[in-house]
Motif scaffolding. Structure first.
Motif, PDB file in Angstrom:
ATOM      1  N   TRP A   1      44.759  41.658  43.239  1.00 17.52           N
ATOM      2  CA  TRP A   1      44.194  42.468  42.330  1.00 17.52           C
ATOM      3  C   TRP A   1      42.470  42.368  42.659  1.00 17.52           C
ATOM      4  CZ3 TRP A   1      41.437  39.793  37.711  1.00 17.52           C
ATOM      5  CH2 TRP A   1      41.111  40.787  36.720  1.00 17.52           C
ATOM      6  N   LEU A   2      41.770  41.341  43.313  1.00 21.08           N
ATOM      7  CA  LEU A   2      40.409  41.527  43.565  1.00 21.08           C
ATOM      8  C   LEU A   2      40.373  42.245  44.814  1.00 21.08           C
ATOM      9  CD1 LEU A   2      39.198  37.530  43.523  1.00 21.08           C
ATOM     10  CD2 LEU A   2      39.193  39.423  41.607  1.00 21.08           C
ATOM     11  N   HIS A   3      41.302  42.272  45.578  1.00 19.03           N
ATOM     12  CA  HIS A   3      40.833  43.562  46.717  1.00 19.03           C
ATOM     13  C   HIS A   3      41.236  44.860  46.421  1.00 19.03           C
ATOM     14  CE1 HIS A   3      41.306  39.565  49.232  1.00 19.03           C
ATOM     15  NE2 HIS A   3      39.994  39.918  49.048  1.00 19.03           N
ATOM     16  N   ALA A   4      41.690  45.231  45.150  1.00 19.76           N
ATOM     17  CA  ALA A   4      42.016  46.422  44.872  1.00 19.76           C
ATOM     18  C   ALA A   4      40.900  47.521  44.730  1.00 19.76           C
ATOM     19  CB  ALA A   4      43.086  46.398  43.341  1.00 19.76           C
ATOM     20  N   ASP A   5      41.279  48.788  44.920  1.00 21.80           N
ATOM     21  CA  ASP A   5      39.940  49.637  44.822  1.00 21.80           C
ATOM     22  C   ASP A   5      39.270  49.519  43.240  1.00 21.80           C
ATOM     23  OD1 ASP A   5      40.526  50.452  47.050  1.00 21.80           O
ATOM     24  OD2 ASP A   5      41.803  52.117  46.663  1.00 21.80           O
ATOM     25  N   THR A   6      40.171  49.434  42.388  1.00 19.97           N
ATOM     26  CA  THR A   6      39.666  49.573  40.762  1.00 19.97           C
ATOM     27  C   THR A   6      40.415  48.166  40.138  1.00 19.97           C
ATOM     28  OG1 THR A   6      41.307  51.085  40.309  1.00 19.97           O
ATOM     29  CG2 THR A   6      38.904  51.547  40.813  1.00 19.97           C
ATOM     30  N   PRO A   7      39.987  46.894  40.494  1.00 23.22           N
ATOM     31  CA  PRO A   7      40.679  45.867  39.917  1.00 23.22           C
ATOM     32  C   PRO A   7      40.573  45.680  38.380  1.00 23.22           C
ATOM     33  CG  PRO A   7      38.898  45.068  40.835  1.00 23.22           C
ATOM     34  CD  PRO A   7      38.879  46.647  41.250  1.00 23.22           C
ATOM     35  N   ARG A   8      39.440  46.049  37.902  1.00 27.99           N
ATOM     36  CA  ARG A   8      39.177  45.731  36.320  1.00 27.99           C
ATOM     37  C   ARG A   8      39.524  47.029  35.404  1.00 27.99           C
ATOM     38  NH1 ARG A   8      35.598  42.525  33.028  1.00 27.99           N
ATOM     39  NH2 ARG A   8      36.226  43.125  31.004  1.00 27.99           N
ATOM     40  N   GLY A   9      39.025  48.019  35.795  1.00 29.40           N
ATOM     41  CA  GLY A   9      39.133  49.184  34.782  1.00 29.40           C
ATOM     42  C   GLY A   9      38.582  48.929  33.333  1.00 29.40           C
ATOM     43  N   ASP A  10      39.462  49.107  32.399  1.00 31.04           N
ATOM     44  CA  ASP A  10      38.998  48.780  31.076  1.00 31.04           C
ATOM     45  C   ASP A  10      39.853  47.626  30.699  1.00 31.04           C
ATOM     46  OD1 ASP A  10      41.494  50.016  30.763  1.00 31.04           O
ATOM     47  OD2 ASP A  10      41.012  51.191  28.880  1.00 31.04           O
ATOM     48  N   ALA A  11      40.333  46.959  31.529  1.00 29.74           N
ATOM     49  CA  ALA A  11      41.081  45.725  31.063  1.00 29.74           C
ATOM     50  C   ALA A  11      40.328  44.586  30.595  1.00 29.74           C
ATOM     51  CB  ALA A  11      41.928  45.189  32.166  1.00 29.74           C
ATOM     52  N   ALA A  12      40.767  43.868  29.333  1.00 32.87           N
ATOM     53  CA  ALA A  12      40.023  42.850  28.547  1.00 32.87           C
ATOM     54  C   ALA A  12      40.729  41.487  28.964  1.00 32.87           C
ATOM     55  CB  ALA A  12      40.189  43.116  27.175  1.00 32.87           C
ATOM     56  N   HIS A  13      42.122  41.605  29.437  1.00 34.39           N
ATOM     57  CA  HIS A  13      42.673  40.319  30.018  1.00 34.39           C
ATOM     58  C   HIS A  13      43.460  40.569  31.181  1.00 34.39           C
ATOM     59  CE1 HIS A  13      41.733  39.285  25.422  1.00 34.39           C
ATOM     60  NE2 HIS A  13      41.717  38.071  25.901  1.00 34.39           N
ATOM     61  N   ALA A  14      43.699  39.661  31.974  1.00 38.01           N
ATOM     62  CA  ALA A  14      44.658  39.625  32.992  1.00 38.01           C
ATOM     63  C   ALA A  14      45.789  38.632  32.654  1.00 38.01           C
ATOM     64  CB  ALA A  14      44.174  39.091  34.117  1.00 38.01           C
ATOM     65  N   LEU A  15      47.004  39.228  32.476  1.00 33.68           N
ATOM     66  CA  LEU A  15      48.141  38.263  31.916  1.00 33.68           C
ATOM     67  C   LEU A  15      48.798  37.639  33.299  1.00 33.68           C
ATOM     68  CD1 LEU A  15      49.736  40.580  29.593  1.00 33.68           C
ATOM     69  CD2 LEU A  15      48.430  38.579  29.093  1.00 33.68           C
ATOM     70  N   PHE A  16      48.970  36.476  33.637  1.00 33.83           N
ATOM     71  CA  PHE A  16      49.224  35.585  34.581  1.00 33.83           C
ATOM     72  C   PHE A  16      50.538  35.469  34.443  1.00 33.83           C
ATOM     73  CE2 PHE A  16      44.883  35.455  35.855  1.00 33.83           C
ATOM     74  CZ  PHE A  16      44.685  35.096  37.295  1.00 33.83           C
ATOM     75  N   LEU A  17      51.739  35.745  34.978  1.00 31.91           N
ATOM     76  CA  LEU A  17      53.092  35.750  34.940  1.00 31.91           C
ATOM     77  C   LEU A  17      53.675  34.960  35.739  1.00 31.91           C
ATOM     78  CD1 LEU A  17      55.737  35.759  33.208  1.00 31.91           C
ATOM     79  CD2 LEU A  17      55.998  38.219  34.177  1.00 31.91           C
ATOM     80  N   GLY A  18      54.131  33.823  35.792  1.00 35.44           N
ATOM     81  CA  GLY A  18      54.903  32.854  36.560  1.00 35.44           C
ATOM     82  C   GLY A  18      56.498  32.927  36.392  1.00 35.44           C
ATOM     83  N   ALA A  19      57.246  33.380  37.210  1.00 36.42           N
ATOM     84  CA  ALA A  19      58.498  33.541  37.037  1.00 36.42           C
ATOM     85  C   ALA A  19      59.433  33.450  38.376  1.00 36.42           C
ATOM     86  CB  ALA A  19      58.950  34.851  36.119  1.00 36.42           C
ATOM     87  N   ASP A  20      60.569  32.478  38.147  1.00 36.48           N
ATOM     88  CA  ASP A  20      61.593  32.490  39.173  1.00 36.48           C
ATOM     89  C   ASP A  20      62.517  33.520  39.262  1.00 36.48           C
ATOM     90  OD1 ASP A  20      63.242  31.652  37.222  1.00 36.48           O
ATOM     91  OD2 ASP A  20      63.864  29.712  38.021  1.00 36.48           O
ATOM     92  N   GLY A  21      62.470  34.154  38.317  1.00 33.58           N
ATOM     93  CA  GLY A  21      63.452  35.503  38.545  1.00 33.58           C
ATOM     94  C   GLY A  21      64.945  34.972  37.776  1.00 33.58           C
ATOM     95  N   TYR A  22      65.248  33.893  37.583  1.00 30.97           N
ATOM     96  CA  TYR A  22      66.561  33.226  36.991  1.00 30.97           C
ATOM     97  C   TYR A  22      66.442  32.556  35.648  1.00 30.97           C
ATOM     98  CZ  TYR A  22      67.120  34.123  42.041  1.00 30.97           C
ATOM     99  OH  TYR A  22      67.048  34.549  43.180  1.00 30.97           O
TER     100      TYR A  22
END
Length: 294
Positions: A262-283
């Motif tokens: 995300w930090l290395h993306a061209d436009t990481p922030r945009g107008d976002a107020a929050h980043a949702l961190f989702l950890g999931a094992d998929g199962y």
């Protein structure tokens, strides 16, 4: 207490002779990136699961602390660093954030490093086609937030796991090579659907209970299988999704990898107020926390 990320780094398979070495390299580079001296680190939490030689004792965190030269002495220092393992797969990063916040509230410790990553017990996964995770490490330096930014509450969801190991040590067949082998079995196809539902439940709870607008959020998520994160985002109405920029699943290091992408993306922030961190094992399990941006 809200805590904020000070610096972060990721390390690939080509660096370090094993999981402990890679983790120590990641810790060192994260501290350097933040302009932080090793003597200032109060706490180190290791969330990695698979490690050199299937070591059980001592805690891998202690070995990483030693290799990183982080306050290893209990005499002649104002406060020795505390280190321990906290293992919960891709949810371990958020668990460590929650534990760190609780420790910071005691007032005695003010700077922590959370490190995670996977490594085949033999030292190389290249000869084991069943090893499903990226050989890598990641480290994140965190400190108490000075304002209302940083991580909030962690929301969790889970379903009942069947009596089936996903990763295990084949004790009856490993023989003299037990320190170099690891076994894996995948759950059935129905577990995929359950895993998606569990992840959606965790993100939905975070959005609703925190009163967040999905249109002003970016989802930083683990990607246990292709398309998983986008499916979750679509279900909860989040348009922007960032997953680890990696050829395989970093597992316990997935969220730091997604954060770096995300930090290395061209436009990481945009107008976002929050980043949702989702950890999931998929199962079976998922955890989500909102990171309030400056």
């Amino acid at each position: 207490m809200r805590i904020s990320i000070t610096s972060a780094t990721t390390v690939g398979e080509s660096r370090g002779g094993g999981s402990v070495d890679r983790s120590a390299i990641a810790v060192g580079e994260a501290l350097t990136a933040g302009g932080i001296d090793v003597d200032d680190v109060d706490l180190l939490i290791n969330t990695g699961i698979h490690r050199d030689d299937n070591i059980v004792e001592p805690a891998i965190a202690a070995l990483i602390q030693k290799k990183s030269d982080i306050n290893p002495l209990y005499e002649g220092q104002a406060q020795p660093a505390l280190s321990f393992d906290l293992m919960n797969g891709p949810c371990g990063f958020l668990d460590a954030m929650e534990v760190t916040s609780a420790i910071f509230r005691t007032g005695g410790r003010r700077l922590a490093v959370i490190v995670g990553g996977e490594g085949h017990p033999s030292g190389s996964a290249r000869e084991d086609s069943t090893f499903p995770y990226l050989t890598s490490a990641a480290a994140v330096v965190v400190a108490p937030a000075t304002d209302k930014t940083g991580f909030g509450r962690v929301y969790r969801a889970r379903t009942t796991a069947p009596d089936l190991p996903v990763g295990y040590l084949p004790l009856t067949t490993m023989g003299a090579q037990g320190c170099r082998v690891i076994g894996f079995e995948r759950p059935d196809e129905q577990a995929y659907d359950r895993g998606l539902d569990v992840a959606v439940e965790a993100v939905t709870a975070c959005l609703e209970r925190e009163g967040l607008d999905p249109a002003r959020c970016v989802l930083l998520a683990s990607e246990p299988r292709p398309g998983f994160a986008k499916s979750v985002a679509s279900a909860v109405g989040v348009d922007r999704v960032v997953t680890p920029d990696a050829p395989a699943d970093p597992h316990s290091a997935a969220l730091p990898f997604a954060y770096q992408a995300w930090l290395h993306a061209d436009t990481p922030r945009g107008d976002a107020a929050h980043a949702l961190f989702l950890g999931a094992d998929g199962y079976f399990v998922a955890a989500c926390a909102a990171y309030r941006l400056p």
